[in-house]
Design a protein around this motif. Structure first.
Motif: not given
Lengths: 395, 395
Positions: A59, A64-65, A67-70, A288-290, B42, B251, B253
């Motif tokens: 984090l 974040p775009v 880390l949490h993105g497709y 994605t984070l995992q 995205n 997206p 996640e």
């Protein structure tokens, strides 16, 4: 109004739900500490501290775009896939590359992806009783036919003679699960070699490809330094499904992977199709984070001492009472012989002592019950007087 | 060696992959800042700060065994489902309870769950062109037949006269997507009322249930204070699929939900079956940490000013060049009329100016192209000279 295929599933699921609700009711009535619920495979060991540390670092450090993105590929982040491949190579002497790895929504997601990829309607999938009941649902999702090999209750190793007779030109895949749910047995290297030889011979005989799908959520959960052979080294058409659910105690986060080695027939096509199956089944990509978390925790060793202590206490306690059971070498299950033929009767009797167990019929092996010992040690210690009373009814 | 059903999918996916790879190649050759890639949906807006805050709070406050564990019900945490229901009730005057909500692996996961729940082989699913191409794959997963209603290119509202003629006794579901991908159009309340009346009448005529599936990943992305009607209030057999992919920029996640209201025929059975479908398709449950995150961020408002600015700049810029386009009221797409009949030719010509767009054929609407403006504002500004040059080739 629902699909015909779902109707039986709903009825069956209501039975499981009834059991779960009974556990909740018992906990309310007698206090949760007085109910010994051995029914669920939900790890009671918290995720290691490195998981929390990894999440916070990610984090703080990652855009974040991203880390949490497709992910660019539905198969996952390229760097995570490479990290997984290199870790497997270090541990098992394999030679995978990132492209051989597809990050999945747990092992259940991975098995669905590979069965969607491979099965035509009517194709047969062989597995060995006792087995995780979901294999039937997953196969049925793609109109495959699950073919059971009956259990060898002396050792719970697969019955290879019967297996050989059940392979047909329609056999597309064989699912093995070692360390095994529900028995805790680890298939020996000798077993694997003989299994591979039979499959090789049948591929030649029928001119077909038969994929060996190794479902390995319990790979890291082994005791007494037992070795779990890495199956891609014994049989070319092997596909591995893995999950971090048990090794990192992340079952709810839905993170695992498939390994599709270059040695698999038409591996490029299988990899492309599995990538597409990940997308069209609605997974799109593993969370994605995992993905990034497991890459950061790739060298984390699973602390199995917690489960090992539970295993010794429960196994020893039950044997003392007179119950019969194979000592598990892996996973966190005991598969106990029911002292009466109808194990559902035995499960019902156990409820008097607030003990909840799953009938072996759920694993295509009636006459046995499964106890999941991924509970607190206290639960096990406190359940033993109940087991002693229960034993008196039979011995 | 792969399933027959997957063969066409792999060929088609290679085409998309080729496009993606061309973008990467162009970025390497000309520099990423000189390539104007409008091909992907995205989000370029980072997740709000409240997401990071929520994750850290959850890691500090929650028991990791619960936070990362399987949820008791495959449909998700009871408290999260209740929070989602109450939030919808506050916003839309509905009266959902937690039991009406199933947490899903994004909207794609939710659509697969509900189609698996409802479809028998040969059942028809109607949708309105242009539409998100994955609806065809999702329907095909369960051996359903996707039936298209042709596009009304004057307004991109659904053609209701044609719709009425395409409903048959085999119609099991109708998928609508408003705000719409690829057009950005929001279906008006009048449209929804007429659509509902047609479906009610056809249900009566055929004595069947026809489910309206509302795919709403773009619900929060609307401009100029346009209202997006909440469809459960207009038609009883409505099921809503939602995703936090766009509203919270998550997206990758994979977190969203289905709403199955009590008003749906046999809603208890549909809810039970959707719960089972979540399990057997291998989702098992929506990722647990993200379930808790969206509950904590439930009142977070999506900052759409970023997309609105992009919309104005790109729409204005393209109109000035002479291109024809409906001004979108929602989502983050422009659907532009190709100045030549074969829009693939137009896409190829745009590549000379390093502009990447998706042909309308991918959305069952040839003669148009889709531009995703969820990119940086700079990308849009810098692309405009290229569009001006491109326009000169046609006007």
């Amino acid at each position: 109004m629902i699909a015909d295929k779902m109707k039986g599933m709903v009825a069956n699921s209501s039975a499981i739900r009834a059991m779960f609700e009974e556990g909740t009711r018992m906990a309310e009535k007698f206090g949760a500490e007085n109910v010994y619920d051995f029914s669920l495979g939900n790890p009671n060991v918290p995720a290691p501290a490195s998981v929390k540390k990894a999440i916070i670092e990610l984090l703080d450090e990652e855009d974040p775009v991203v880390l949490h993105g497709y992910t660019n590929s539905n198969s996952g982040y390229a760097d995570v896939r490479e990290t997984v491949a290199q870790s497997l190579n270090r541990r098992f002497g394999t030679s995978f590359e990132g492209k051989n790895i597809i990050m999945t929504v747990g092992a259940a997601g991975g098995l669905n992806v590979i069965l969607k990829t491979l099965l035509n309607p009517g194709d047969e999938v062989i597995t060995f009783a006792p087995y995780f009941g979901e294999y039937r649902s997953y196969t049925n999702n793609y109109d495959g036919v699950l073919v059971e090999v009956s259990p060898d209750t002396a050792t719970f190793q697969p019955k290879l003679d019967e297996f050989e007779t059940k392979i047909t030109p329609k056999t597309k895949a064989v699912i093995v699960n070692t360390p095994n749910n529900p028995t805790g047995v680890v298939y020996s290297e000798d077993t694997i070699k003989r299994l591979a030889a039979i499959m090789e011979a049948k591929q030649k005989e029928f001119g077909t490809d038969i994929y060996l799908i190794s479902d390995e959520p319990y790979r890291e959960l082994v005791y007494d330094k037992v070795e779990v052979p890495y199956l891609t080294k014994y049989y070319a058409n092997t596909i591995v499904g893995y999950s971090y659910s048990k090794s990192l105690s992340l079952p709810g986060e839905r993170i695992g992977y498939l390994v599709i080695p270059d040695e698999v027939t038409d591996s490029e096509t299988v990899l492309s199709a599995a990538n597409v199956a990940t997308r069209i089944l609605g997974f799109v990509n593993a969370p994605t984070l995992q993905q990034k978390v497991v890459a950061k925790c790739i060298d984390e060793e699973t602390d199995i001492s917690f489960y090992d202590r539970n295993r010794e206490t429960l196994y020893g306690g039950l044997k003392e009472c007179g119950f019969e059971c194979i000592k598990p070498e892996g996973a966190f299950y005991l598969f106990v012989k029911s002292p009466v033929e109808d194990e559902k009767e035995f499960c019902a009797a156990a409820k008097k002592y607030h003990i909840l167990m799953v009938p072996g019929s759920s694993f295509a092996c009636p006459g046995y019950v499964r106890l999941a010992y991924c509970v607190s040690h206290e639960t096990i210690v406190n359940s033993l007087p109940g087991f002693r009373e229960l034993a008196k009814e039979y011995f």
